[in-house]
Scaffold this active site. Structure first.
Site, PDB file in Angstrom:
ATOM      1  N   ASP A  42      49.865  47.879  55.971  1.00 24.80           N
ATOM      2  CA  ASP A  42      49.654  48.194  54.330  1.00 24.80           C
ATOM      3  C   ASP A  42      50.820  49.188  53.831  1.00 24.80           C
ATOM      4  OD1 ASP A  42      46.657  47.797  52.299  1.00 24.80           O
ATOM      5  OD2 ASP A  42      48.711  49.036  51.743  1.00 24.80           O
ATOM      6  N   TYR A 156      49.989  33.515  40.205  1.00 24.17           N
ATOM      7  CA  TYR A 156      48.469  33.940  42.163  1.00 24.17           C
ATOM      8  C   TYR A 156      48.009  32.377  42.747  1.00 24.17           C
ATOM      9  CZ  TYR A 156      44.216  35.532  43.978  1.00 24.17           C
ATOM     10  OH  TYR A 156      43.302  36.074  45.163  1.00 24.17           O
ATOM     11  N   LYS A 160      48.717  30.832  45.863  1.00 21.96           N
ATOM     12  CA  LYS A 160      47.777  30.169  46.703  1.00 21.96           C
ATOM     13  C   LYS A 160      47.597  29.023  46.621  1.00 21.96           C
ATOM     14  CE  LYS A 160      46.368  34.786  47.141  1.00 21.96           C
ATOM     15  NZ  LYS A 160      46.253  35.281  48.527  1.00 21.96           N
ATOM     16  N   SER A 191      32.414  42.928  44.818  1.00 27.70           N
ATOM     17  CA  SER A 191      34.449  44.059  44.454  1.00 27.70           C
ATOM     18  C   SER A 191      33.877  45.240  43.993  1.00 27.70           C
ATOM     19  CB  SER A 191      35.454  43.628  44.662  1.00 27.70           C
ATOM     20  OG  SER A 191      34.846  43.077  42.844  1.00 27.70           O
TER      21      SER A 191
HETATM   22  N1  LIG Z   1      38.682  39.954  46.669  1.00 26.72           N
HETATM   23  C1  LIG Z   1      38.520  38.538  46.335  1.00 26.72           C
HETATM   24  O1  LIG Z   1      37.495  37.899  45.334  1.00 26.72           O
HETATM   25  C2  LIG Z   1      39.090  37.566  46.556  1.00 26.72           C
HETATM   26  C3  LIG Z   1      38.970  36.095  46.084  1.00 26.72           C
HETATM   27  C4  LIG Z   1      40.026  35.070  47.118  1.00 26.72           C
HETATM   28  C5  LIG Z   1      40.724  35.077  47.252  1.00 26.72           C
HETATM   29  N2  LIG Z   1      40.913  36.688  47.898  1.00 26.72           N
HETATM   30  C6  LIG Z   1      42.344  37.116  48.982  1.00 26.72           C
HETATM   31  O2  LIG Z   1      42.091  37.993  49.552  1.00 26.72           O
HETATM   32  C7  LIG Z   1      42.752  39.258  50.110  1.00 26.72           C
HETATM   33  C8  LIG Z   1      42.634  39.785  49.226  1.00 26.72           C
HETATM   34  O3  LIG Z   1      42.219  40.448  48.665  1.00 26.72           O
HETATM   35  P1  LIG Z   1      41.663  41.926  48.070  1.00 26.72           P
HETATM   36  O4  LIG Z   1      41.169  41.855  47.134  1.00 26.72           O
HETATM   37  O5  LIG Z   1      41.199  42.404  48.744  1.00 26.72           O
HETATM   38  O6  LIG Z   1      43.261  42.536  47.372  1.00 26.72           O
HETATM   39  P2  LIG Z   1      43.519  43.910  47.594  1.00 26.72           P
HETATM   40  O7  LIG Z   1      44.252  44.285  45.862  1.00 26.72           O
HETATM   41  O8  LIG Z   1      41.831  44.728  47.039  1.00 26.72           O
HETATM   42  O9  LIG Z   1      43.920  44.709  48.440  1.00 26.72           O
HETATM   43  C9  LIG Z   1      45.278  44.448  48.936  1.00 26.72           C
HETATM   44  C10 LIG Z   1      46.024  45.006  49.367  1.00 26.72           C
HETATM   45  O10 LIG Z   1      47.349  44.506  50.025  1.00 26.72           O
HETATM   46  C11 LIG Z   1      48.206  45.486  50.211  1.00 26.72           C
HETATM   47  N3  LIG Z   1      49.359  45.250  48.987  1.00 26.72           N
HETATM   48  C12 LIG Z   1      49.805  44.788  47.704  1.00 26.72           C
HETATM   49  N4  LIG Z   1      50.969  43.971  48.196  1.00 26.72           N
HETATM   50  C13 LIG Z   1      51.993  44.716  49.185  1.00 26.72           C
HETATM   51  C14 LIG Z   1      52.800  44.621  50.134  1.00 26.72           C
HETATM   52  N5  LIG Z   1      54.165  44.410  49.767  1.00 26.72           N
HETATM   53  N6  LIG Z   1      53.486  44.960  51.593  1.00 26.72           N
HETATM   54  C15 LIG Z   1      52.388  45.459  51.960  1.00 26.72           C
HETATM   55  N7  LIG Z   1      50.992  45.166  51.486  1.00 26.72           N
HETATM   56  C16 LIG Z   1      50.047  45.187  50.225  1.00 26.72           C
HETATM   57  C17 LIG Z   1      47.782  46.884  49.256  1.00 26.72           C
HETATM   58  O11 LIG Z   1      48.195  48.108  49.132  1.00 26.72           O
HETATM   59  C18 LIG Z   1      46.100  45.993  49.588  1.00 26.72           C
HETATM   60  O12 LIG Z   1      45.474  47.293  50.421  1.00 26.72           O
HETATM   61  C19 LIG Z   1      44.537  38.397  48.721  1.00 26.72           C
HETATM   62  O13 LIG Z   1      45.066  37.656  50.000  1.00 26.72           O
HETATM   63  C20 LIG Z   1      43.352  38.300  47.885  1.00 26.72           C
HETATM   64  O14 LIG Z   1      43.981  36.927  47.206  1.00 26.72           O
HETATM   65  C21 LIG Z   1      40.544  37.438  47.123  1.00 26.72           C
END
Ligand SMILES: NC(=O)c1ccc[n+]([C@@H]2O[C@H](COP(=O)([O-])OP(=O)(O)OC[C@H]3O[C@@H](n4cnc5c(N)ncnc54)[C@H](O)[C@@H]3O)[C@@H](O)[C@H]2O)c1
Length: 249
Positions: A42, A156, A160, A191
């Site tokens: 991370d 975004y 995706k 979340s």
């Molecule tokens: N939470 C949802 O409902 C949801 C829905 C659809 C898709 N997603 C996908 O699931 C994944 C996780 O989502 P989330 O909600 O847990 O996101 P989040 O924002 O809570 O967590 C993202 C993580 O990625 C890390 N990060 C950001 N930029 C970075 C970089 N340049 N290099 C390394 N790490 C980096 C952040 O520090 C964080 O720990 C994402 O790909 C998101 O698009 C999430």
């Protein structure tokens, strides 16, 4: 202590990007519960360290925008564990900026993290797995890449959607080498942000989900475990929808 051999991912090693919080942390925990040893990468090292401490994993600092750094970080996991069997490209930025207000800089950064970073992850892990003749790659896409949504930014959504195309291209390229590449498309997952939302708005959102509830991060983790397990050996180039029925195709 060695994990019992009955677990589906016993003896396997996973590398999860963005594992310091949210779904990435849940995925790292799920993979660990399924028997895998996990490298948690991370950009926020302290967060990765906290989750790694919980599950006995390896925390690594990584900015997925930097290919050389990504490669070095992946090599550290290989040196530590001996190999990487499962790659999870999860790190992302999720801005909600209106398309009228997105600056070129914000556009580039979201694409650099969400799409280009996952490309680097697929290519770095793909080379390693191709040589070994086996491996599993799982990319975290989103329903936003399948259907129009005003909840997240167009950058975004584009990142995706691009990730789904990238998943298929890598799946085709790596299939002859015993490596599967699949995408997950979650939506409507619970979340902290959702919990903090005004109840009336949250209820309206929930009413639009055919299964009548938000999904759990653990359910996303379970899908990753499945795609990484021997049971999913014949699945590649697929997109697995996890959205409570919000989008059916
Ligand atoms: N939470 C949802 O409902 C949801 C829905 C659809 C898709 N997603 C996908 O699931 C994944 C996780 O989502 P989330 O909600 O847990 O996101 P989040 O924002 O809570 O967590 C993202 C993580 O990625 C890390 N990060 C950001 N930029 C970075 C970089 N340049 N290099 C390394 N790490 C980096 C952040 O520090 C964080 O720990 C994402 O790909 C998101 O698009 C999430």
């Amino acid at each position: 202590m060695a994990k019992p051999a009955l677990l589906p991912l016993s003896g396997r090693v996973a590398f999860v990007t963005g594992a310091g919080q949210g779904l990435g942390a849940a995925i790292a925990r799920g993979l660990s519960e399924a028997g895998a040893r996990v490298a948690l990468a991370d950009i926020e090292l302290a967060n990765a360290e906290a989750v790694a401490a919980e599950i006995g994993g390896l925390a690594l600092q990584l900015d997925v925008r930097d290919e050389a750094a990504f490669s070095g970080c992946f090599d550290r996991a290989v040196a530590h564990f001996g190999a990487v069997d499962i790659m999870v490209n999860n790190a992302a930025r999720t801005p909600t900026t209106s398309l009228w207000d997105i600056t070129p800089g914000e556009w580039d950064d979201v694409l650099a993290i969400n799409l280009r970073g996952s490309f680097f992850g697929c290519r770095i892990a793909g080379r390693h797995m191709r040589e070994r003749g086996e491996g599993r790659i799982v990319n975290l896409s989103s329903m936003a890449g399948q259907q129009a949504s005003s909840a997240t930014g167009v950058h975004y959504a584009a990142s995706k959607a691009g990730l789904l195309a990238l998943t298929r291209s890598f799946a085709q390229e790596l299939a002859p080498h015993g490596v599967t590449v699949n995408a997950l498309a979650p939506a409507a997952i619970g979340s902290p942000a959702l919990e903090a939302m005004e109840p009336a708005r949250r209820q309206a959102l929930q009413a639009g989900i055919p299964l009548g509830r938000f999904g759990l991060a653990e359910e996303v983790a379970a899908a990753v475990v499945y795609l990484a397990s021997p049971a999913a050996a014949f699945i590649t180039g697929a997109t697995l929808d996890l959205n409570g029925g919000r989008f059916m195709r």
